[in-house]
Design a protein around this motif. Structure first.
Motif, PDB file in Angstrom:
ATOM      1  N   PRO A 228      13.729  -9.265   0.362  1.00 42.46           N
ATOM      2  CA  PRO A 228      12.892  -8.474   1.267  1.00 42.46           C
ATOM      3  C   PRO A 228      11.472  -8.283   0.783  1.00 42.46           C
ATOM      4  N   GLY A 229      11.226  -8.369  -0.502  1.00 45.14           N
ATOM      5  CA  GLY A 229       9.883  -8.184  -1.023  1.00 45.14           C
ATOM      6  C   GLY A 229       9.526  -6.721  -1.163  1.00 45.14           C
ATOM      7  N   PRO A 230       8.459  -6.410  -1.879  1.00 43.27           N
ATOM      8  CA  PRO A 230       8.047  -5.020  -2.087  1.00 43.27           C
ATOM      9  C   PRO A 230       7.387  -4.428  -0.855  1.00 43.27           C
ATOM     10  N   PHE A 231       7.314  -3.103  -0.829  1.00 42.70           N
ATOM     11  CA  PHE A 231       6.757  -2.385   0.320  1.00 42.70           C
ATOM     12  C   PHE A 231       5.260  -2.654   0.473  1.00 42.70           C
ATOM     13  N   ARG A 232       4.844  -2.935   1.730  1.00 42.05           N
ATOM     14  CA  ARG A 232       3.436  -3.109   2.080  1.00 42.05           C
ATOM     15  C   ARG A 232       3.218  -2.532   3.484  1.00 42.05           C
ATOM     16  N   MET A 233       2.142  -1.758   3.670  1.00 37.39           N
ATOM     17  CA  MET A 233       1.786  -1.281   5.007  1.00 37.39           C
ATOM     18  C   MET A 233       0.275  -1.131   5.139  1.00 37.39           C
ATOM     19  N   PRO A 234      -0.383  -2.023   5.886  1.00 34.62           N
ATOM     20  CA  PRO A 234      -1.807  -1.831   6.179  1.00 34.62           C
ATOM     21  C   PRO A 234      -1.996  -0.593   7.056  1.00 34.62           C
ATOM     22  N   VAL A 235      -2.953   0.238   6.719  1.00 36.63           N
ATOM     23  CA  VAL A 235      -3.209   1.466   7.480  1.00 36.63           C
ATOM     24  C   VAL A 235      -4.037   1.114   8.712  1.00 36.63           C
ATOM     25  N   GLN A 236      -3.491   1.417   9.883  1.00 37.31           N
ATOM     26  CA  GLN A 236      -4.189   1.153  11.136  1.00 37.31           C
ATOM     27  C   GLN A 236      -4.928   2.377  11.655  1.00 37.31           C
ATOM     28  N   HIS A 237      -4.405   3.564  11.338  1.00 36.16           N
ATOM     29  CA  HIS A 237      -5.012   4.770  11.914  1.00 36.16           C
ATOM     30  C   HIS A 237      -4.632   5.974  11.055  1.00 36.16           C
ATOM     31  N   VAL A 238      -5.568   6.885  10.898  1.00 38.84           N
ATOM     32  CA  VAL A 238      -5.302   8.157  10.227  1.00 38.84           C
ATOM     33  C   VAL A 238      -5.109   9.214  11.306  1.00 38.84           C
ATOM     34  N   ASP A 302      -7.737  10.286  -0.182  1.00 32.82           N
ATOM     35  CA  ASP A 302      -8.717   9.757   0.772  1.00 32.82           C
ATOM     36  C   ASP A 302      -8.277   8.356   1.197  1.00 32.82           C
ATOM     37  N   ILE A 303      -7.845   8.230   2.448  1.00 30.32           N
ATOM     38  CA  ILE A 303      -7.356   6.962   2.989  1.00 30.32           C
ATOM     39  C   ILE A 303      -8.029   6.722   4.331  1.00 30.32           C
ATOM     40  N   ALA A 304      -8.380   5.463   4.602  1.00 33.52           N
ATOM     41  CA  ALA A 304      -9.018   5.105   5.873  1.00 33.52           C
ATOM     42  C   ALA A 304      -8.390   3.833   6.409  1.00 33.52           C
ATOM     43  N   ARG A 305      -8.669   3.548   7.675  1.00 33.55           N
ATOM     44  CA  ARG A 305      -8.226   2.293   8.280  1.00 33.55           C
ATOM     45  C   ARG A 305      -8.729   1.128   7.423  1.00 33.55           C
ATOM     46  N   GLY A 306      -7.873   0.162   7.196  1.00 38.86           N
ATOM     47  CA  GLY A 306      -8.226  -0.974   6.352  1.00 38.86           C
ATOM     48  C   GLY A 306      -7.650  -0.876   4.957  1.00 38.86           C
ATOM     49  N   ASP A 307      -7.242   0.337   4.531  1.00 41.38           N
ATOM     50  CA  ASP A 307      -6.587   0.488   3.237  1.00 41.38           C
ATOM     51  C   ASP A 307      -5.152  -0.037   3.322  1.00 41.38           C
ATOM     52  N   LEU A 308      -4.562  -0.243   2.172  1.00 46.03           N
ATOM     53  CA  LEU A 308      -3.198  -0.767   2.100  1.00 46.03           C
ATOM     54  C   LEU A 308      -2.338   0.183   1.280  1.00 46.03           C
ATOM     55  N   LEU A 309      -1.211   0.612   1.840  1.00 45.63           N
ATOM     56  CA  LEU A 309      -0.212   1.362   1.099  1.00 45.63           C
ATOM     57  C   LEU A 309       0.809   0.369   0.559  1.00 45.63           C
ATOM     58  N   ALA A 310       1.113   0.455  -0.738  1.00 45.38           N
ATOM     59  CA  ALA A 310       1.982  -0.528  -1.367  1.00 45.38           C
ATOM     60  C   ALA A 310       2.866   0.140  -2.410  1.00 45.38           C
ATOM     61  N   SER A 311       3.921  -0.543  -2.756  1.00 39.59           N
ATOM     62  CA  SER A 311       4.832  -0.061  -3.796  1.00 39.59           C
ATOM     63  C   SER A 311       4.081   0.080  -5.115  1.00 39.59           C
ATOM     64  N   ALA A 312       4.210   1.243  -5.756  1.00 39.92           N
ATOM     65  CA  ALA A 312       3.560   1.448  -7.048  1.00 39.92           C
ATOM     66  C   ALA A 312       4.228   0.622  -8.135  1.00 39.92           C
ATOM     67  N   GLU A 313       5.531   0.342  -7.985  1.00 39.53           N
ATOM     68  CA  GLU A 313       6.240  -0.450  -8.985  1.00 39.53           C
ATOM     69  C   GLU A 313       5.916  -1.935  -8.876  1.00 39.53           C
ATOM     70  N   SER A 314       5.627  -2.399  -7.669  1.00 38.33           N
ATOM     71  CA  SER A 314       5.317  -3.821  -7.464  1.00 38.33           C
ATOM     72  C   SER A 314       4.059  -3.935  -6.608  1.00 38.33           C
ATOM     73  N   PRO A 315       2.896  -3.597  -7.149  1.00 36.39           N
ATOM     74  CA  PRO A 315       1.667  -3.646  -6.352  1.00 36.39           C
ATOM     75  C   PRO A 315       1.233  -5.079  -6.095  1.00 36.39           C
ATOM     76  N   PRO A 316       0.404  -5.294  -5.077  1.00 38.64           N
ATOM     77  CA  PRO A 316      -0.123  -6.637  -4.819  1.00 38.64           C
ATOM     78  C   PRO A 316      -1.166  -7.016  -5.863  1.00 38.64           C
TER      79      PRO A 316
END
Length: 622
Positions: A228-238, A302-316
């Motif tokens: 499945p790979g590590p967690f990744r989620m591009p932020v689209q909206h705050v 502080d997070i904005a559109r365009g940021d990426l939320l990712a697994s801290a254990e397996s970051p990109p």
């Protein structure tokens, strides 16, 4: 290029596309699949009957291809020219199918359909066998991460349902498929027109084939990723719907997430933990790839559109120099040195193609030397980004490893790209600072550094104006240098010709030299035809605001040709000087230059005075 999901988890959903050469029967095949899956409503059948009488090619029978060929131009020409998506389902699975065009000029549409597909049905006309588009579409499918292929040998009815024809096509395709690394390849002989081997039991017209038929295969093929790979989620909206609620909305691109998981926010690098997974149906205990969710975090970050939320254990990974494969989609060629916008997920940054390593031969897959990529070509490039971005190799995660290139001026999509890896040698290089900075050099010289970029046709008067401005600045005690197009080609750029690719590199080199001169505190005067807006925009981007002045020396072609101080126009008209700007190469005049000088109305001395005023007004001269 992603399509919306049809359910909360996409379980049981298969995204597939049909591709092949023109008139291989892609639309007919999809229409037949819809018919066999009972996905056509009564009113659609009635409309199909009417359309078949008007546009159909199947006589009295309904033309099932018209269920997909929705554009008027397609129906009139009998071809597919756009990507047509259809949604349907059976009791065993849901489907999203993309009918992609066969014409080579619409290969970019095929790449769009392939970018989100799990499986490709590659059609081959049994009469025509393997064609260049078969090779091209197979390679694009592999590049874009498709690992499952159905080789549908269509129109078997037109070759008498001959087993030898089918076996020859299957054997010819096998080496190509093996070289592209597909996880599975299923070859099926079909007649989309007659419904043979589309659904149900194998057709009696081909008793020699006892394999699976198409729809049952699509219902059962296992597309589960190996991991499945590590967690990744591009932020689209705050989202802020209440004073005490701050959520980050997006579609999960990879892996799974649960409350309490450690995550990192990129590019800032801030770490936190997931608080809640919020959806319209209520909070979830866990969410996975394909789900649209809103996450809350335990900390105020502080997070904005365009940021990426990712697994801290397996970051990109994180880099600003990348190796990537490109499918070039634009009519204008890719030229190394030009600057574009790169969009990956919801993030966007400036980028230059720093090198074209090679083009991929469509038929053999072998790399071959190239200086440009034409429309529909595939190549390996290196990218220089304006800032480092988080990414995963494309084969690990499509959403964080895939990107598009966008034209800075028009906003058109030019290419689809797949990141392969970071260039480690580039990441080890840092800018070395020195004690004597630009401000110190400006104090020493008594003025600021700047670039005055003269552009215009050959014979417009650029070099004359540059000379007059240089003399006027020296009289005022300024430190200057002139970079002239002809002079530079005697040394630094003597290896370059006058093709469009060479012109791009010509401007790139001189712009980098000018940037260094400005950093040294000089007023550098650049006199180059520089015919393309994109290249002048690239040059401008190297300088801080207010340190680059574009001056359009506006002289009509007729006057330049009358002057012809070096006899170049005469040679060009005689066919002895190919790729000459204004004759057989275009010139794109500036749209908003800092100054426009019409040499037919101003003397060189008067033009120099206007330029001095421009520099004083811009704070370059005291």
């Amino acid at each position: 290029m992603a399509l919306p999901d049809s359910g909360p988890s996409a379980r049981g959903l298969l995204r597939f596309l049909t591709c092949g050469s023109v008139d291989d029967g892609k639309s007919s095949l999809i229409g037949r699949l819809l018919f066999e899956a009972r996905a056509i409503m009564d009113d659609q059948m009635a409309k199909l009957d009417r359309d078949s009488r008007k546009h159909g090619t199947t006589g009295a029978a309904p033309d099932l291809a018209l269920l997909v060929d929705g554009l008027q131009a397609e129906r009139e020409q009998g071809i597919t020219i756009d990507v047509a998506y259809r949604f349907f389902g059976t009791p065993r699975r849901k489907f999203i199918v993309a009918d992609t065009p066969g014409h080579e000029q619409y290969t970019r549409n095929m790449a769009t359909g392939a970018s989100t597909a799990d499986l490709a049905i590659i059609l081959v006309d049994a009469r025509k066998r393997l064609l260049p588009q078969t090779f091209r579409h197979s390679r694009i499918a592999a590049l874009l991460g498709i690992r499952h292929v159905v080789l549908a040998v269509n129109k078997m009815d037109l070759v008498g349902y001959d087993q030898a024809v089918f076996e020859a096509i299957r054997a010819a395709y096998a080496p190509l498929a093996q070289g592209l690394g597909f996880r599975s390849v299923e070859s099926i002989p079909v007649s989309a027109l007659n419904g043979c081997n589309i659904a149900g039991a194998p057709a009696s017209t081909m008793p020699w084939y006892q394999g699976v038929t198409l729809l049952p295969y699509l219902e059962t093929v296992d597309i589960t990723p190996a991991a499945p790979g590590p967690f990744r989620m591009p932020v689209q909206h705050v989202i802020r719907v209440a004073p005490d609620f701050r959520g980050y909305a997006g579609t999960i691109a990879g892996g799974t997430v649960a409350p309490g998981d450690s995550v990192v926010v990129l590019p800032s690098g801030r770490a936190s933990r997931v608080g809640r997974i919020v959806t319209m149906a209520g909070d979830l205990p866990r969410a996975g790839a394909g789900q649209a969710v809103t996450l809350t975090l335990a900390d105020d970050v502080d997070i904005a559109r365009g940021d990426l939320l990712a697994s801290a254990e397996s970051p990109p990974e994180f880099a600003d120099q990348l190796a990537a494969d490109l499918v070039w989609m634009a009519e204008t060629p890719l030229l190394p040195g030009r600057r574009y916008l790169l969009r990956v997920g919801t993030s966007e940054t400036g980028v230059a193609i720093t090198a074209l390593k090679h083009e991929i031969d469509i038929a053999t897959g072998e790399p071959r030397a190239a200086r440009a990529l034409a429309m529909n070509a595939i190549g390996r490039v290196t990218l220089g980004l304006d800032r480092a971005i988080p990414f995963d190799p494309y084969e690990s995660c499509r959403e964080t490893g895939g990107f598009i290139l966008i034209d800075r001026e028009s906003g058109d999509v030019l290419a689809a790209g797949m990141i392969r890896h970071a260039l480690r040698r580039a990441s080890n290089i840092a800018w070395q600072g020195f004690s004597v900075d630009r401000a110190a050099r400006a104090r020493l010289k008594g003025h600021q550094g700047a670039a005055i970029w003269f552009t215009g046709l050959s014979g417009s008067g650029k070099s004359t104006l540059a000379d007059r401005l240089d003399r006027a600045l020296v009289r005022e005690g300024c430190h200057t240098y002139v970079l002239d197009g002809d002079n530079i080609r005697h040394g630094l750029n003597r290896d370059l010709g006058f093709t469009e690719a060479d012109r791009v590199e010509n401007i790139r080199r001189v712009a980098e030299v000018a940037r260094l001169f400005v950093d040294a505190g000089l007023i550098v005067i650049v006199s180059f035809i520089s015919p393309f807006r994109a290249d002048r925009a690239m040059a401008r981007s190297l300088f801080e605001p207010g340190r680059f002045f574009e001056v359009f020396v506006d002289t009509p072609l007729e006057e330049c040709e009358r002057r012809d101080p070096k006899g170049l126009y005469a040679k060009a008209r005689a066919g002895k000087l190919p790729n000459f700007t204004g004759i057989d190469q275009p010139y794109e005049p500036p749209e908003t230059p800092e100054l426009r000088i019409m040499t037919g109305e101003l003397s060189p001395e008067a033009g120099a005075e206007r330029l001095l005023g421009l520099l004083r007004g811009g704070g370059i001269l005291p």
